[in-house]
Design a protein around this motif. Structure first.
Motif, short mmCIF file in Angstrom:
data_model
loop_
_atom_site.label_atom_id
_atom_site.label_comp_id
_atom_site.label_asym_id
_atom_site.label_seq_id
_atom_site.Cartn_x
_atom_site.Cartn_y
_atom_site.Cartn_z
N ALA A 154 29.63 -30.13 16.29
CA ALA A 154 30.32 -31.38 15.73
C ALA A 154 31.93 -31.35 16.11
O ALA A 154 32.40 -30.32 16.14
CB ALA A 154 30.34 -31.64 14.40
N CYS A 155 32.40 -32.54 16.60
CA CYS A 155 33.88 -32.70 17.05
C CYS A 155 34.71 -32.13 15.89
O CYS A 155 34.77 -32.81 15.00
CB CYS A 155 34.09 -34.10 17.65
N ASP A 156 35.83 -31.52 16.22
CA ASP A 156 36.77 -30.91 15.34
C ASP A 156 37.43 -32.14 14.68
O ASP A 156 38.00 -32.32 13.48
CB ASP A 156 37.47 -30.06 15.58
N THR A 157 38.16 -32.95 15.85
CA THR A 157 38.84 -34.32 15.15
C THR A 157 38.30 -35.09 14.31
O THR A 157 38.89 -35.61 13.42
CB THR A 157 39.32 -34.87 16.58
N CYS A 158 37.11 -35.70 14.68
CA CYS A 158 36.48 -36.77 13.96
C CYS A 158 35.47 -36.23 13.00
O CYS A 158 34.68 -36.90 12.46
CB CYS A 158 36.05 -37.77 14.75
N ARG A 159 35.13 -34.88 12.96
CA ARG A 159 34.07 -34.31 12.30
C ARG A 159 32.76 -34.87 12.40
O ARG A 159 31.94 -34.97 11.48
CB ARG A 159 34.45 -34.39 10.69
N PRO A 207 36.87 -45.34 19.21
CA PRO A 207 36.26 -44.11 19.21
C PRO A 207 37.38 -42.84 19.29
O PRO A 207 38.66 -43.10 19.70
CB PRO A 207 35.81 -44.12 20.79
N CYS A 208 37.04 -41.62 18.89
CA CYS A 208 37.78 -40.74 18.68
C CYS A 208 38.01 -40.21 20.21
O CYS A 208 37.26 -40.24 20.90
CB CYS A 208 37.02 -39.35 17.91
N SER A 209 39.20 -39.89 20.38
CA SER A 209 39.46 -39.50 21.56
C SER A 209 39.24 -38.16 22.18
O SER A 209 39.01 -38.01 23.50
CB SER A 209 41.36 -39.54 21.75
N SER A 210 39.19 -37.43 21.40
CA SER A 210 38.80 -35.83 21.77
C SER A 210 37.23 -35.97 22.26
O SER A 210 36.86 -35.22 23.22
CB SER A 210 38.69 -34.80 20.69
N CYS A 211 36.43 -36.56 21.56
CA CYS A 211 34.94 -36.57 22.04
C CYS A 211 34.53 -38.00 22.55
O CYS A 211 33.40 -38.23 22.92
CB CYS A 211 33.86 -36.28 20.81
N ARG A 212 35.26 -38.98 22.64
CA ARG A 212 34.91 -40.24 23.37
C ARG A 212 34.21 -40.98 22.38
O ARG A 212 33.11 -41.45 23.03
CB ARG A 212 34.63 -40.29 24.61
ZN LIG Z 1 35.57 -36.72 17.89
#
Ligand SMILES: [Zn+2]
Ligand SMILES: [Zn+2]
Length: 388
Positions: A154-159, A207-212
């Motif tokens: 799971a992406c840390d930025t957007c959980r 969308p979250c930029s870390s995981c697009r």
């Molecule tokens: Zn993300």
């Protein structure tokens, strides 16, 4: 405070496995989530009973629980949280699967075979890791084994939501959250997966930029687990929720560890039994006596009877492979083999010659079989024809 397992199941300390099974089955039926939708208390009761059953139905765990309480039942290395043993899991489905069609445990305890949707999320994929372990590791188990696997986490930025911080998913305007849209074809009306949200019922406006917006990222992750003593080649261990992260808030998949076990130069494994060749001096077979042997569990002494045949197999009970889900082990079989000395001092050689001559004499006399004949197992008929 955790309740005593016997109390949970409502059975006495002396309860038989059958009584434990019956008690558990009764509770499981009563508190099963399908019978009590949305009832948190029933769900807790159900889990509590499942945990108590997992321990008390396993002879080994039950003994440890009786002796050491909750800590004992979880074994060394276990945290305070109940560790769900995948091999136990199968046991549940044996008992309840026919009633509830399986899947329910997977839902309750997270992950598992069921791919039910929760809040539009999709369950992450199961992963398999092929792990080669040594013969000793398989025999004794490993309290804490660590592997490093590439995984979608799971992406840390957007959980895992896929949304930029401060934003949230929106109901898909195309299907209004149904995930499906109606399509007319002549007289027929069909429901097809919504092309806008791909059936999720939700879209991500920013969308979250870390995981697009994927909610997941690829990375290498360390996973720790316990290898139970006695695993064999081809067996799999299920680590729940250690698979890929779910999509859009869905539950994670499971990680399966598939074992391969290295050969051992000394022991050959056959199920729970071990076999080993053992060279013994011929004089010992002739005269009999005690002989020290190594087993995986330490030194043992084997009693060799006087006049033991050279191909004798000696069994050492309980020195084989530990049973996975029960107490006890298989057996160790020692396949005796005569060690023939290749170098003799002149004195020893003289003694052996004397023995040989003694054997020849007794042959001619037609009396008892010679010692050497006994050791090397030749029969009388053959011997008589031989001329020296
Ligand atoms: Zn993300
Ligand atoms: Zn849609």
């Amino acid at each position: 405070m955790k309740r005593d397992y016997y109390e949970v199941l409502g059975v006495g300390k002396e309860a038989t496995l059958d009584e434990i099974k019956k008690a558990y089955r009764r509770l499981a039926m009563q508190f099963h989530p399908d019978q009590n939708p949305g009832n948190k208390e029933a769900e807790e009761k159900f889990k509590e009973a499942a945990e108590a059953y997992a321990i008390l139905s396993d002879a080994d765990k039950r003994r440890r629980y009786d002796q050491f309480g909750f800590q004992g039942a979880q074994g060394s290395g276990g945290g305070t949280q109940f560790q769900f043993d995948p091999s136990q899991f199968a046991g549940f489905e044996d008992i309840l699967g026919s009633f509830f069609g399986g899947g329910i445990f997977a839902d309750l305890f997270g992950g598992g075979g069921a791919r039910r949707r929760s809040g539009g999320g999709e369950r992450g994929s199961d992963l398999q890791y092929n792990l080669r372990i040594s013969f000793k590791e398989a025999l004794f188990g490993v309290d804490s084994k660590e592997i490093d696997i590439p995984r979608q986490d799971a992406c840390d930025t957007c959980r895992g939501s896929g949304c930029a911080p401060g934003t949230s998913p929106q109901v898909c305007p195309n299907c209004h959250g149904n995930g499906q849209v109606a399509v007319r074809q002549g007289f027929l009306q069909m429901a097809v997966t919504c092309p806008r949200c791909e059936g999720r019922g939700q879209i991500i406006p920013s969308p979250c930029s870390s995981c697009r917006g994927a909610g997941r990222i690829s990375r290498r992750t360390k996973v720790k687990f316990r290898i139970p003593a006695g695993v064999d080649r081809g067996q799999r261990l299920r680590l729940q929720n250690e698979g890929e992260a779910g999509i859009m808030g869905g539950p994670p998949g499971d990680l399966f560890i598939a074992f391969d076990v290295e050969d051992d130069p000394d022991y050959e494994r056959d199920g729970l039994d071990l076999h080993r060749r053992l060279e013994v001096p011929w004089a010992l077979l002739v005269l009999g006596g005690d002989f020290p042997v190594e087993t995986p569990y330490g030194k043992e002494s084997v009693r060799i009877a006087k006049g033991t045949p050279s191909d004798k197999v000696v069994k050492i009970p309980n020195a084989g492979v530990p049973r996975l889900r029960a107490a006890g082990r298989g057996d160790l079989y020692l396949h005796l083999r005569v060690a023939v000395p290749t170098r003799l001092s002149s004195q020893e050689e003289a003694l052996v010659r004397q023995l040989l001559e003694g054997a020849a004499v007794s042959e001619e006399g037609g009396e008892e079989e010679g010692f050497l004949a006994k050791v090397f197992g030749s029969d009388k008929g053959k011997k008589k024809k031989k001329k020296r």
